[in-house]
Structures are given as C-alpha cells and as structure tokens.
Design an enzyme around this catalytic site. Structure first.
Site, PDB file in Angstrom:
ATOM      1  N   ASP A  49      51.565  30.843 -29.273  1.00 39.14           N
ATOM      2  CA  ASP A  49      50.057  30.804 -28.742  1.00 39.14           C
ATOM      3  C   ASP A  49      50.361  30.198 -27.242  1.00 39.14           C
ATOM      4  OD1 ASP A  49      50.088  28.029 -29.432  1.00 39.14           O
ATOM      5  OD2 ASP A  49      48.286  28.165 -30.379  1.00 39.14           O
ATOM      6  N   SER A  50      51.535  29.598 -26.904  1.00 45.87           N
ATOM      7  CA  SER A  50      52.004  29.323 -25.342  1.00 45.87           C
ATOM      8  C   SER A  50      52.044  30.455 -24.677  1.00 45.87           C
ATOM      9  CB  SER A  50      53.473  28.708 -25.441  1.00 45.87           C
ATOM     10  OG  SER A  50      54.311  29.724 -26.229  1.00 45.87           O
ATOM     11  N   ASP A  88      52.138  32.272 -34.326  1.00 45.90           N
ATOM     12  CA  ASP A  88      51.232  31.191 -34.307  1.00 45.90           C
ATOM     13  C   ASP A  88      50.131  31.755 -34.993  1.00 45.90           C
ATOM     14  OD1 ASP A  88      52.205  28.648 -33.543  1.00 45.90           O
ATOM     15  OD2 ASP A  88      52.121  29.046 -31.755  1.00 45.90           O
ATOM     16  N   LYS A 117      52.352  30.082 -38.234  1.00 44.13           N
ATOM     17  CA  LYS A 117      52.603  28.542 -37.942  1.00 44.13           C
ATOM     18  C   LYS A 117      51.080  28.183 -37.849  1.00 44.13           C
ATOM     19  CE  LYS A 117      54.445  26.976 -34.063  1.00 44.13           C
ATOM     20  NZ  LYS A 117      53.506  26.440 -33.194  1.00 44.13           N
ATOM     21  N   GLU A 119      48.869  24.499 -36.796  1.00 49.63           N
ATOM     22  CA  GLU A 119      48.953  23.033 -36.357  1.00 49.63           C
ATOM     23  C   GLU A 119      47.948  22.164 -37.162  1.00 49.63           C
ATOM     24  OE1 GLU A 119      47.677  22.871 -32.238  1.00 49.63           O
ATOM     25  OE2 GLU A 119      49.171  24.705 -31.736  1.00 49.63           O
ATOM     26  N   GLU A 186      56.463  18.461 -32.573  1.00 46.26           N
ATOM     27  CA  GLU A 186      56.479  18.593 -31.101  1.00 46.26           C
ATOM     28  C   GLU A 186      56.111  17.073 -30.590  1.00 46.26           C
ATOM     29  OE1 GLU A 186      53.967  21.782 -29.613  1.00 46.26           O
ATOM     30  OE2 GLU A 186      54.253  20.879 -27.474  1.00 46.26           O
TER      31      GLU A 186
HETATM   32  O1  KIV Z   1      53.491  28.073 -28.904  1.00 43.36           O
HETATM   33  C1  KIV Z   1      54.367  27.660 -28.764  1.00 43.36           C
HETATM   34  O2  KIV Z   1      55.206  28.319 -27.997  1.00 43.36           O
HETATM   35  C2  KIV Z   1      54.886  26.443 -29.390  1.00 43.36           C
HETATM   36  C3  KIV Z   1      56.002  25.498 -29.092  1.00 43.36           C
HETATM   37  C4  KIV Z   1      55.998  24.422 -29.937  1.00 43.36           C
HETATM   38  C5  KIV Z   1      56.976  26.055 -29.005  1.00 43.36           C
HETATM   39  O3  KIV Z   1      54.213  26.345 -30.572  1.00 43.36           O
END
Ligand code: KIV
Length: 268
Positions: A49-50, A88, A117, A119, A186
């Site tokens: 989600d970057s 993500d 993924k 968080e 991270e």
């Molecule tokens: O969104 C992202 O790019 C990440 C980083 C930790 C690579 O979660």
C-alpha cells in the site's frame, strides 16, 4: 533466472529459511516492472500500500482503498510467473475477522494475490485465525506500522526500549501461533530483528530490521533512486553503477542472497 524456473511457494520459502538461503523481496505495482522483477529472481513481489505514496503521490498509505489494491495486484499478477505474489490489505479493510475474510477473498479472487499482509500484533489474532481457517495465507507486519502513522506520531524506529521489544516478540509469537505464514518487521533495531528471526519458525522479512532477517524487502522506487525527499537509512540506490533497471534489480537480489545488503550503515 528464466520464466520457467519453479514457482516460489510457502513450503519453498520455509525450506529457504531452514537452509539459510536469503529471500529477496521487492514491491511492484504494475505489469511492466513485475515482469522484470520476476525475471531477475525476486522471490516475493509485494504489491504494497506504499503505492499510496509512490504511485498516487499521497503523504501516507491511509488513502489507499481495497479497489486500488485489487487493481494494482491484478496488473502485477498478469506478469508474475515465478515469484510469490503478496498484497497489502489497506487501512480499514480488516477491522473484523469477517471483513478481513471478505476483503482478502477479493484480493485473491479478483487480484490474483497468493498471500495478504496485515499490520498489527496480538489484537489481530482473530483476523489471522479466520484467514488461516479459510486457507488464506497471511503475512503479519510488526514494528513501524505505516497505517498507524498518526498514532505513532511519525515514521520512526520501533522496539528500542526493552519493554517494547519484549511486547514485539510476544506479538510475533502470537501471530505465528494464530497461523501467520510470514512475518515482516519494519524499522526495528538489528538485534531485535535477529532475535525474532531466530525465535520464529516462519520466515521473517526485514526492512530496516538488520542483516539477520531471513528476507529483505525494499520499495522498488527506493532502489531505483526515486525516493521523494530524504531516503531512510536502510534505503540503497542499486541503480548507481548499473546501466539498466534489470541490472539494478539483479544487483539487489544478489546483494540480499550474498548478505552484502543490508550493510552496517543500513541498520538501527
Ligand atoms: O507497502 C509497502 O511497500 C510495505 C513495505 C514494508 C515494503 O509494506
């Protein structure tokens, strides 16, 4: 590396951890870059989600929606043959086990992701258990949580104090026991990255988490020298000294595999 090389699966990654072979991970958000990453031997492609920052130009990952993630994941999936495809789950898409199941299902069905993924730590055990029960692989992301940037008060190193470090180890174990298949750390001190990697049986991906993690991930735009503003300490421009994007990506993969990245100057 050729497009016919065997696919990377969770058992393959587990075996790499056992054998001590480092795992190379990069982000991608479109088919053209995904094709190059895949051909250069990147083991896991993360549709992060970057993308809210590097593709959409926002100051954080918070504006990214599930539909954005499905769109970019599907673009990447069309060009990925060998790497494991991780996506993500964006902010607010896993507030309950049921919403996590519905939204992870979309990322797998419509996006073609193979693992999602999320968080967070022990508070998300019910989410991980729900996904695991339905056969959806999960990567748990601990340390600096960009979706919690306002709560954290900025993007800064986590787990420096002993109490916070112990809590992170406990969170990591709780997520593994709940069924997480991969851990991502991270921005944590290198010693804590080493401890969690040695403690968990699942592979641990680090970003600013020191050289002893089982895997290393960076944002694609950072390794190509396209960071907006001052790069974080763990960033490295792999395009410097190379004359093509493919050569830079290959250099990143080789540096991770040989243990030359991250160096001492990239760690906290
Ligand atoms: O969104 C992202 O790019 C990440 C980083 C930790 C690579 O979660």
């Amino acid at each position: 590396m050729t497009a016919t090389a065997p696919s990377v699966t969770l058992p393959v990654l587990a075996d790499m951890k056992k054998r001590g072979e480092k795992i190379a991970v990069l982000t991608a958000y479109d088919a053209s870059f995904a094709r190059v990453l895949d051909a250069c031997g990147v083991d896991i492609i993360l549709v992060g989600d970057s993308l809210g920052m590097v593709i959409q130009g926002h100051g954080s990952t918070l504006p990214v929606t599930l539909e954005h993630m499905v769109y970019h994941t599907a673009n990447v999936a069309r060009a990925t043959r060998r790497a494991l495809l991780m996506a993500d789950m964006p902010f607010m898409s896993y507030n309950s086990p049921q919403s996590a199941l519905d939204n992870a299902g979309r990322l797998l069905q419509a996006g073609g992701a193979q693992i999602v993924k999320i968080e967070g730590g022990a508070a998300f055990v019910p989410v991980v258990e729900m996904l695991a029960r339905h056969g959806i692989p999960v990567c748990a992301h601990l340390g600096l949580l960009p979706q919690s940037v306002h709560k954290l008060g900025g993007y800064r190193v986590q787990g420096r104090e002993e109490g916070a470090a112990r809590a992170m180890v406990a969170d990591a174990l709780a997520m593994q026991e709940a069924g997480a298949d991969i851990m991502l750390l991270e921005c944590v001190p290198a010693a804590l990255g080493a401890e969690i990697s040695a403690t968990l049986r699942i592979p641990v991906i680090g970003i600013g988490a020191g050289p002893h993690c089982d895997a290393q991930v960076l944002v694609l735009h950072d390794i190509l020298g396209m960071t907006a503003g001052k790069p974080a300490k763990f960033c490295h421009n792999f395009l410097q000294g190379h004359d093509s994007i493919a050569a830079a990506i290959t250099a990143f993969v080789q540096a991770v595999k040989s243990g030359t990245y991250p160096g001492a100057g990239h760690s906290y």
